[in-house]
Design a protein around this motif. Sequence first.
Motif, PDB file in Angstrom:
ATOM      1  N   ASN A 119      -3.743  -1.235  -7.330  1.00 25.43           N
ATOM      2  CA  ASN A 119      -4.960  -1.724  -6.697  1.00 25.43           C
ATOM      3  C   ASN A 119      -6.084  -0.726  -6.976  1.00 25.43           C
ATOM      4  OD1 ASN A 119      -6.841  -2.896  -4.949  1.00 25.43           O
ATOM      5  ND2 ASN A 119      -6.136  -1.612  -3.255  1.00 25.43           N
ATOM      6  N   GLU A 177       0.833  -1.196   0.000  1.00 18.89           N
ATOM      7  CA  GLU A 177       0.000   0.000   0.000  1.00 18.89           C
ATOM      8  C   GLU A 177       0.874   1.255   0.000  1.00 18.89           C
ATOM      9  OE1 GLU A 177      -2.937   0.479  -0.624  1.00 18.89           O
ATOM     10  OE2 GLU A 177      -3.722   2.256   0.363  1.00 18.89           O
ATOM     11  N   LYS A 178       0.595   2.152  -0.921  1.00 13.76           N
ATOM     12  CA  LYS A 178       1.249   3.465  -0.986  1.00 13.76           C
ATOM     13  C   LYS A 178       2.758   3.430  -0.744  1.00 13.76           C
ATOM     14  CE  LYS A 178      -3.148   5.561  -0.112  1.00 13.76           C
ATOM     15  NZ  LYS A 178      -4.177   5.835   0.824  1.00 13.76           N
TER      16      LYS A 178
END
Length: 373
Positions: free
Chosen positions: A206, A187-188
Motif C-alpha cells: 500500500n 496493515e503491517k
Amino acid sequence: SLQPVILSGGSGTRLWPLSREAYPKQFLPLTSEHTMLQETVLRLDGLDAEHPRHAVGLAAPLLICNDAHRFLVAEQLRVIGVEAACIVLEPKGRNTAPALTLAALAATQDDEDPILLVMPADHTIRNESGFRAAVADAYLLAREGAVVTFGIVPSKPETGYGYIRQGRVYQAEGLAGRAYALDGFVEKPDAETAQGYLASGDYLWNSGIFVLKASLWLGLVERFCPDIAQAVGKAFVAATEDGDFLRLDADLFGASPSDSIDYAVMERLCGPDADADDLASAVVIPLDVGWSDVGAWSALWEVREQDAAGNVLDGDAFVHNARNNLLMANHRMVAAVGVDDLILVETPDAVLVASKESAQDVKAVIQFLQRQG
Ligand code: GDD
Ligand code: MG
C-alpha cells in the motif's frame, strides 16, 4: 473536483539527526531543491492539462499538520507560489484517520462532495507524469463510488507497510491504465506473513495514497469508528478560523481515539464487518513510478542520483577510495576515505555514522535520547 489532502503531521524519526520533532522529514529538501512537502504539492502540476478528457478539476491543496508546524507549512507553500485551500492545525496528532476525517469535513464546506486525493507529505515519486495518469484514472473510479488505493510491486518482506491483495481486472469506462479489484488489505503484517505475501506474488504494498469521495470516507468512519467520527465532528464544529488556518480545541480533538486510515478503515473494508458493496467498491491501481517513502537513510541513498562510485554526496563532502556511501554535509566539510556502504550525516549539534544495512536501527538513537529526556 479533485481535492488534494496532504497529511503532514508525521515525525520521521528514522532520519535523525536531520529530521527532528521540531523539523520533521517532510519539511526538508531531501530529494531535490524542494522540500518533500513542496514536492508533494508540485507533483500535481499538469494533471488537468495532461488529462483533459478525465475532467478532473484540480483544487487548491488542503493541508493537515501539527499546530507547531503552521509557519513552516505556510512559508514552504508561499515559496512555491501555492495558496492552500485551508491549513488544518492539530493541537496533537491523533494519527491519520482523525486527520483525514477533519480534512473531509473541511473540504465539504465549499464543494458539495469533492473527491479527496489523500497524500502523505513525505514520499518521493520519480515519474511524476506517470503518477498523474494514475491519479486521473483514480478520479474516474472514485466518481463512481470507488475507494481507490495505489499498489507498489514489493521488493522485500517489509513489515512497515500495508499489503493489498490484487484481484481480477476492474472494468470501467475511460481508464487509460489498469485497475484491479482489491481483494484484501493487511496493515503491517509480521515478518513471516509478509514473506508469504511476497512469495505468493498476489500482493502489492500500500503506497499510503488514496482517492475517494469525502462523503464516502465520512460514512466509513461513522460505521467502523463511530468514536472517531463523533469526537472529530464535535471538534470540527468548534474549530476557529484564523486566516488560512483552521485551529482545533486541544481537549475536543484530543478526545478522538488515535488510529490510522489503514487499521481504522482499510482493513475493515475487507474484514468480517464488511458487506458485499464494500468489497465491490475497493480498487487498486498498480503504480510503477519510482515510489519511495524514504523511510530510512538507506532509502534516500537508493532514490538519489549516485556518482560513478555509487556515492551520494550532499553539501561539502569529499570521498576517496570509497563506494556506495551517503554523505550529508551542510555545516562543515565531511570527508570519507576507504570506506564503503556508510551513512554519514552531520548537523550543527549531532553526527550520525551508520552502516547502510543498519539504517533502520537509527530509531535506537531516538529511544536513547527519549530516555535521557
Ligand atoms: N496530519 C497528520 N496527523 N498527519 C499524520 C499523522 C497525524 O497524526 N500521523 C501521520 N501523519 C502523516 C505522516 O506525515 C505521513 O505523511 C502519513 O501521514 C502517513 O503516516 P505514517 O506514520 O508515515 O504511516 P506509515 O508509514 O506507518 O504507514 C502508512 O504508509 C505506508 C507507506 O509509506 C500506511 O498507509 C501503510 O499501509 C503504507 O504502506
Ligand atoms: Mg510513512
